[in-house]
Write a protein that holds these residues in place. Structure first.
Motif, short mmCIF file in Angstrom:
data_model
loop_
_atom_site.label_atom_id
_atom_site.label_comp_id
_atom_site.label_asym_id
_atom_site.label_seq_id
_atom_site.Cartn_x
_atom_site.Cartn_y
_atom_site.Cartn_z
N SER A 163 2.26 -12.05 4.21
CA SER A 163 3.32 -11.35 2.76
C SER A 163 3.62 -11.68 1.18
CB SER A 163 4.82 -12.03 3.69
OG SER A 163 5.48 -13.21 3.60
N TYR A 164 2.43 -12.38 1.19
CA TYR A 164 2.79 -12.58 -0.27
C TYR A 164 1.38 -11.42 -1.30
CZ TYR A 164 -0.52 -14.49 -4.32
OH TYR A 164 -1.09 -14.81 -5.37
N ILE A 165 1.17 -10.47 -0.28
CA ILE A 165 0.87 -9.41 -0.84
C ILE A 165 1.77 -8.13 -1.53
CG2 ILE A 165 -1.55 -9.84 0.63
CD1 ILE A 165 -0.27 -7.65 2.26
N PHE A 166 2.98 -8.74 -1.33
CA PHE A 166 4.10 -7.93 -1.63
C PHE A 166 4.63 -8.83 -3.07
CE2 PHE A 166 3.79 -6.00 2.98
CZ PHE A 166 3.71 -4.65 2.84
N THR A 167 3.64 -9.45 -2.73
CA THR A 167 4.09 -9.93 -4.64
C THR A 167 3.00 -9.64 -6.12
OG1 THR A 167 3.27 -12.25 -4.76
CG2 THR A 167 5.36 -12.21 -3.42
N GLY A 168 4.05 -9.63 -7.21
CA GLY A 168 3.02 -9.56 -8.17
C GLY A 168 2.87 -8.51 -8.53
N ILE A 169 3.15 -6.90 -7.76
CA ILE A 169 2.63 -5.21 -7.20
C ILE A 169 4.12 -4.96 -8.79
CG2 ILE A 169 1.70 -5.63 -5.95
CD1 ILE A 169 3.55 -4.66 -4.07
N GLY A 170 5.32 -5.90 -9.31
CA GLY A 170 6.29 -4.59 -9.79
C GLY A 170 7.28 -4.36 -8.88
N VAL A 217 11.55 -4.11 2.59
CA VAL A 217 9.79 -3.76 2.56
C VAL A 217 9.00 -4.36 3.23
CG1 VAL A 217 8.29 -2.78 0.63
CG2 VAL A 217 10.68 -3.21 0.01
N VAL A 218 8.93 -5.74 3.62
CA VAL A 218 7.77 -6.31 4.30
C VAL A 218 8.17 -6.05 5.48
CG1 VAL A 218 7.24 -8.55 4.74
CG2 VAL A 218 8.02 -8.44 2.64
N ILE A 219 9.54 -6.08 5.71
CA ILE A 219 9.91 -5.90 8.01
C ILE A 219 9.63 -4.97 7.74
CG2 ILE A 219 12.00 -6.07 9.23
CD1 ILE A 219 13.07 -8.71 7.56
N ASN A 220 10.32 -3.42 6.92
CA ASN A 220 10.35 -2.14 7.05
C ASN A 220 8.36 -1.76 7.57
OD1 ASN A 220 13.07 -0.96 7.93
ND2 ASN A 220 13.10 -1.65 6.32
N CYS A 221 7.61 -2.76 6.58
CA CYS A 221 5.64 -1.92 6.78
C CYS A 221 5.51 -2.57 7.75
CB CYS A 221 5.52 -2.70 5.64
SG CYS A 221 4.10 -2.69 5.47
N MET A 222 6.17 -3.89 8.29
CA MET A 222 5.83 -4.35 9.00
C MET A 222 5.71 -3.51 10.93
SD MET A 222 5.21 -8.25 8.71
CE MET A 222 4.13 -8.89 10.50
N VAL A 223 7.13 -3.57 10.90
CA VAL A 223 7.52 -2.77 11.84
C VAL A 223 6.50 -0.66 11.54
CG1 VAL A 223 9.46 -0.49 12.26
CG2 VAL A 223 9.84 -3.00 11.90
N GLU A 224 6.28 -0.33 10.37
CA GLU A 224 5.32 0.95 10.54
C GLU A 224 4.41 0.34 10.90
OE1 GLU A 224 6.33 4.43 8.50
OE2 GLU A 224 7.90 3.78 10.24
N SER A 225 4.28 -0.06 10.58
CA SER A 225 2.14 -0.59 10.92
C SER A 225 2.26 -1.34 12.39
CB SER A 225 2.05 -1.45 9.64
OG SER A 225 1.83 -1.65 8.12
N ARG A 226 3.67 -1.66 12.75
CA ARG A 226 3.17 -2.46 13.93
C ARG A 226 2.56 -3.54 14.15
NH1 ARG A 226 7.32 -1.09 15.69
NH2 ARG A 226 6.67 -1.48 18.19
N LEU A 227 3.13 -4.58 12.69
CA LEU A 227 2.20 -5.89 12.59
C LEU A 227 3.47 -6.40 13.41
CD1 LEU A 227 0.51 -5.62 9.90
CD2 LEU A 227 -0.66 -6.27 11.82
N GLY A 228 2.93 -7.72 14.83
CA GLY A 228 3.88 -8.35 15.15
C GLY A 228 4.22 -9.47 14.44
N ARG A 283 1.91 -0.16 -1.17
CA ARG A 283 1.43 -1.82 -0.76
C ARG A 283 1.72 -1.10 0.25
NH1 ARG A 283 -2.48 -4.45 -2.07
NH2 ARG A 283 -1.77 -5.67 -3.52
N PRO A 284 2.81 -0.51 0.82
CA PRO A 284 3.13 -0.78 2.66
C PRO A 284 1.77 -0.21 3.22
CG PRO A 284 4.50 -0.62 1.29
CD PRO A 284 4.25 -0.14 0.12
N ALA A 285 1.43 1.00 2.50
CA ALA A 285 -0.14 2.71 2.78
C ALA A 285 -1.01 1.67 2.97
CB ALA A 285 0.22 3.35 1.89
#
Length: 298
Positions: free
Chosen positions: A38-45, A54-65, A282-284
């Motif tokens: 989840s570090y990748i969601f830092t430093g991008i504004g 954002v992190v949780i919903n990205c994971m739900v959308e991407s199906r990462l458990g 980033r989610p994409a």
């Protein structure tokens, strides 16, 4: 071009999907357990307020458990911002908060992820300067339900943490800074450094970023093959040999070959997406990277 502030609003709005999965999201592909760093969601504004959504919903959308939770994501924004200054006062303020905040704060974070079908498997970016602070790190990891702590520490710090790691029963993944041309002998940089560090405790394993390693002059595939039994997790990012991070498939990192090796050897190594290239979405990026991995294994 979307500004960073606009990106934050769009991400928070567009990804505000119901997170009510009754069962854990299954992100095992051909025997490989995938997850997210989840570090990748830092430093991008993105604003810190609401960033967990954002992190949780990205994971739900991407199906990462599963995820490796970057500790600053669950710390108050004022401490997060001040800690970047790396002043003694900022570090002390953050340390005091970590020592005094109720563990219920972290249990509530755990519940948010579990309600979405996601397990916080690892905790990273949360070391500590004293034995008391380090012990608190293990307390927090347990409150989050984590089974692993990732530490980007030096060799001397790894020696200091080893006795505590053996007592607490959690796996500690030593990340280091893979570089074949190190300038600091105390940094875990070379393959020999990793071997020496992981030998310090039966609780120690290696957390290895194959993108960082490629940028640091490693033959990343060769290292993974030689350390299959000592690797706890691999961070998957694509970097060129000049250290520039790029979208998966555009760099020099042997992502496909490493995934094939882990699959074919049936190695118990977690594979966490860590796409840290410059982005406007980033989610994409996460979703695209996971699709790349699945296609590579098909």
């Amino acid at each position: 071009m979307i500004s960073r502030r606009e990106l934050g609003r769009l991400a928070l709005g567009a990804l505000a999907l119901p997170a009510t999965a009754a069962n854990k999201i299954d992100s095992v592909v051909h025997g490989l357990q995938f997850g997210l760093q989840s570090y990748i969601f830092t430093g991008i504004g993105l604003p810190q307020e609401g960033i967990l959504d954002v992190v949780i919903n990205c994971m739900v959308e991407s199906r990462l458990g599963e995820c490796d939770l970057y500790a600053p994501l669950v710390e108050p924004a004022q401490f997060w911002d001040r800690s970047r200054a790396a002043t003694p006062q900022a570090r002390e303020e953050l340390a005091q908060w970590r020592m005094s905040v109720s563990l219920d704060h972290f249990r509530a974070v755990r519940k948010r992820f579990e309600d979405a079908g996601i397990q916080i498997y690892g905790l990273s970016g949360f070391p500590g300067a004293t034995e008391e602070e380090l012990s608190r790190t293990f307390d927090i990891a347990e409150a989050l339900g984590a089974r692993l702590i990732t530490l980007g520490v030096t060799l001397s710090a790894a020696r200091r943490v080893a006795p505590l790691a053996g007592k607490r029963g959690l796996t500690v993944a030593l990340q280091g800074r893979p570089d074949m041309h190190p300038t600091n002998p105390d940094v875990i940089s070379t393959p020999e450094n990793f071997d020496a560090a992981v030998a310090l405790s039966g609780s120690y394993r290696i957390g290895f970023d194959i993108g960082d390693a490629t940028g640091g002059g490693y033959d990343a595939l060769r290292f993974v093959e030689a350390h299959l039994e000592r690797l706890a997790l691999i961070y998957l990012k694509d970097r060129r040999k000049d250290r520039l991070s790029v979208p998966w498939g555009e760099g020099d990192t042997p992502i496909k070959e490493v995934l094939h090796l882990i699959r074919d050897r049936k190695a118990a190594i977690r594979c966490y997406i860590d796409c840290d290239h410059k982005t406007s979405n980033r989610p994409a990026d996460v979703k695209r990277s996971f699709e790349y991995a699945k296609a590579a294994l098909s």
